[in-house]
Write an enzyme that holds these catalytic residues in place. Structure first.
Site, PDB file in Angstrom:
ATOM      1  N   HIS A 264      52.380 -13.050  51.926  1.00  0.00           N
ATOM      2  CA  HIS A 264      51.438 -13.479  51.035  1.00  0.00           C
ATOM      3  C   HIS A 264      52.116 -13.632  49.777  1.00  0.00           C
ATOM      4  O   HIS A 264      53.208 -13.394  49.474  1.00  0.00           O
ATOM      5  CB  HIS A 264      50.245 -12.528  50.586  1.00  0.00           C
ATOM      6  CG  HIS A 264      50.669 -11.468  49.651  1.00  0.00           C
ATOM      7  ND1 HIS A 264      51.195 -10.430  50.397  1.00  0.00           N
ATOM      8  CD2 HIS A 264      50.895 -11.258  48.255  1.00  0.00           C
ATOM      9  CE1 HIS A 264      51.410  -9.330  49.375  1.00  0.00           C
ATOM     10  NE2 HIS A 264      51.410 -10.147  48.028  1.00  0.00           N
TER      11      HIS A 264
ATOM     12  N   HIS B   7      56.506 -16.326  44.749  1.00  0.00           N
ATOM     13  CA  HIS B   7      57.148 -15.789  45.760  1.00  0.00           C
ATOM     14  C   HIS B   7      56.718 -15.250  46.841  1.00  0.00           C
ATOM     15  O   HIS B   7      55.373 -14.981  46.645  1.00  0.00           O
ATOM     16  CB  HIS B   7      58.276 -14.758  45.130  1.00  0.00           C
ATOM     17  CG  HIS B   7      57.643 -13.819  44.768  1.00  0.00           C
ATOM     18  ND1 HIS B   7      56.753 -13.415  43.854  1.00  0.00           N
ATOM     19  CD2 HIS B   7      57.372 -12.523  45.463  1.00  0.00           C
ATOM     20  CE1 HIS B   7      56.196 -12.223  43.754  1.00  0.00           C
ATOM     21  NE2 HIS B   7      56.389 -11.613  44.908  1.00  0.00           N
TER      22      HIS B   7
HETATM   23  O1  ACK Z   1      55.241  -8.796  46.797  1.00  0.00           O
HETATM   24  P1  ACK Z   1      54.036  -9.055  45.792  1.00  0.00           P
HETATM   25  O2  ACK Z   1      53.916 -10.260  44.951  1.00  0.00           O
HETATM   26  O3  ACK Z   1      54.201  -7.721  44.608  1.00  0.00           O
HETATM   27  O4  ACK Z   1      52.817  -8.522  46.208  1.00  0.00           O
HETATM   28  C1  ACK Z   1      52.441  -7.171  45.856  1.00  0.00           C
HETATM   29  C2  ACK Z   1      50.885  -6.988  45.411  1.00  0.00           C
HETATM   30  O5  ACK Z   1      50.842  -7.199  44.252  1.00  0.00           O
HETATM   31  C3  ACK Z   1      50.228  -5.687  45.894  1.00  0.00           C
HETATM   32  O6  ACK Z   1      51.193  -4.617  45.217  1.00  0.00           O
HETATM   33  C4  ACK Z   1      52.156  -7.356  43.611  1.00  0.00           C
HETATM   34  N1  ACK Z   1      52.466  -6.572  42.534  1.00  0.00           N
HETATM   35  C5  ACK Z   1      52.243  -5.141  42.331  1.00  0.00           C
HETATM   36  N2  ACK Z   1      52.268  -4.811  40.980  1.00  0.00           N
HETATM   37  C6  ACK Z   1      52.380  -5.928  40.270  1.00  0.00           C
HETATM   38  C7  ACK Z   1      52.426  -6.488  38.786  1.00  0.00           C
HETATM   39  N3  ACK Z   1      52.503  -5.510  37.951  1.00  0.00           N
HETATM   40  N4  ACK Z   1      52.504  -7.657  38.482  1.00  0.00           N
HETATM   41  C8  ACK Z   1      52.500  -8.779  39.276  1.00  0.00           C
HETATM   42  N5  ACK Z   1      52.425  -8.292  40.808  1.00  0.00           N
HETATM   43  C9  ACK Z   1      52.372  -7.030  40.995  1.00  0.00           C
HETATM   44  C10 ACK Z   1      53.007  -6.740  44.571  1.00  0.00           C
END
Ligand code: ACK
Length: 217
Positions: free
Chosen positions: A69, A148
């Site tokens: 995703h 990303h």
């Molecule tokens: O790979 P990602 O974009 O990085 O998808 C996961 C999703 O949320 C579930 O964990 C993203 N994620 C986790 N913490 C944060 C944060 N503090 N800021 C932005 N994205 C986050 C993580």
């Protein structure tokens, strides 16, 4: 109360259809396999292992992290700043459940993560929150720079790192630190940004259907 908090998801984002997830994973595996065999990668191997002579199998080095995703807004069930406002945004509500076409324009690898850069369209940027680049301290990058798909993380690394790694590479690009052009690969051109940071700009962006939705976990 706790019920109210539960009504907000862990995050909103575009979720790749399962049939294309396999294709994207294959492309990413092919890239890791090829990178692993390059002499120039072996030359910089200590970025990954800490020891120059050790070998690394990149396909084993990174672990897949759930369904593919592109996160738009990390809500943390409502605990993240701006989560409620995002969920109530009219554009977010309007497009919830709609299909989009995402363009993956580059693949990148660092000692922490492997991911794909997503190049958002003007319409897709309407769903992009105001602040994710700034939250990460990258104030001068264009909106959407953090977009990303996490393809894998090294042991003990959380997926949030993938977007931060991408911003780091893009900051170097913006500062006109052109990186070290390495070579033309079948998929595109490979550049090295030091400290184990590799970027493969795809000759043909990968277009993939994705549904705008949310994840509760
Ligand atoms: O790979 P990602 O974009 O990085 O998808 C996961 C999703 O949320 C579930 O964990 C993203 N994620 C986790 N913490 C944060 C944060 N503090 N800021 C932005 N994205 C986050 C993580």
């Amino acid at each position: 109360g706790p019920l109210e908090e539960m009504s907000l998801p862990l995050f909103f984002g575009w979720f790749l259809l399962s049939s294309v997830q396999d294709k994207v994973r294959c492309t990413s595996m092919d890239f890791l396999k090829t990178l692993d065999t390059l002499e120039v990668f072996k030359k910089h191997l200590s970025d990954f292992t800490g020891k120059a002579e050790k070998e690394v199998d990149l396909e084993q080095y990174f672990q897949a992290k759930g369904t593919l995703h592109c996160t738009t807004k990390f809500c943390d069930y409502g605990k993240a700043p701006g989560a409620k406002e995002y969920a109530q945004n009219t554009t977010v509500k309007e497009f919830y459940g709609s299909a989009f076409e995402l363009s993956l324009s580059a693949l990148f690898v660092t000692p922490r993560t492997v991911g794909a850069r997503v190049s958002l369209t003007e319409e897709q940027l309407l769903l992009w929150p105001a602040d994710p680049e700034e939250e990460a301290g990258s104030t001068s990058l264009p909106r959407g720079s953090r977009a990303h798909i996490t393809l894998g993380c090294a042991e003990h690394v959380e997926p949030v790192q993938t977007g931060l790694d991408l911003l780091e590479i893009e900051t170097l690009q913006q500062e006109h630190q052109q990186g070290e052009p390495i070579e033309e690969m079948e998929l595109g051109s490979l550049t090295y940004y030091g400290e184990g940071r590799w970027l493969l700009t795809l000759r043909e962006p990968i277009c993939t259907p994705a549904c705008f939705s949310s994840f509760y976990g």
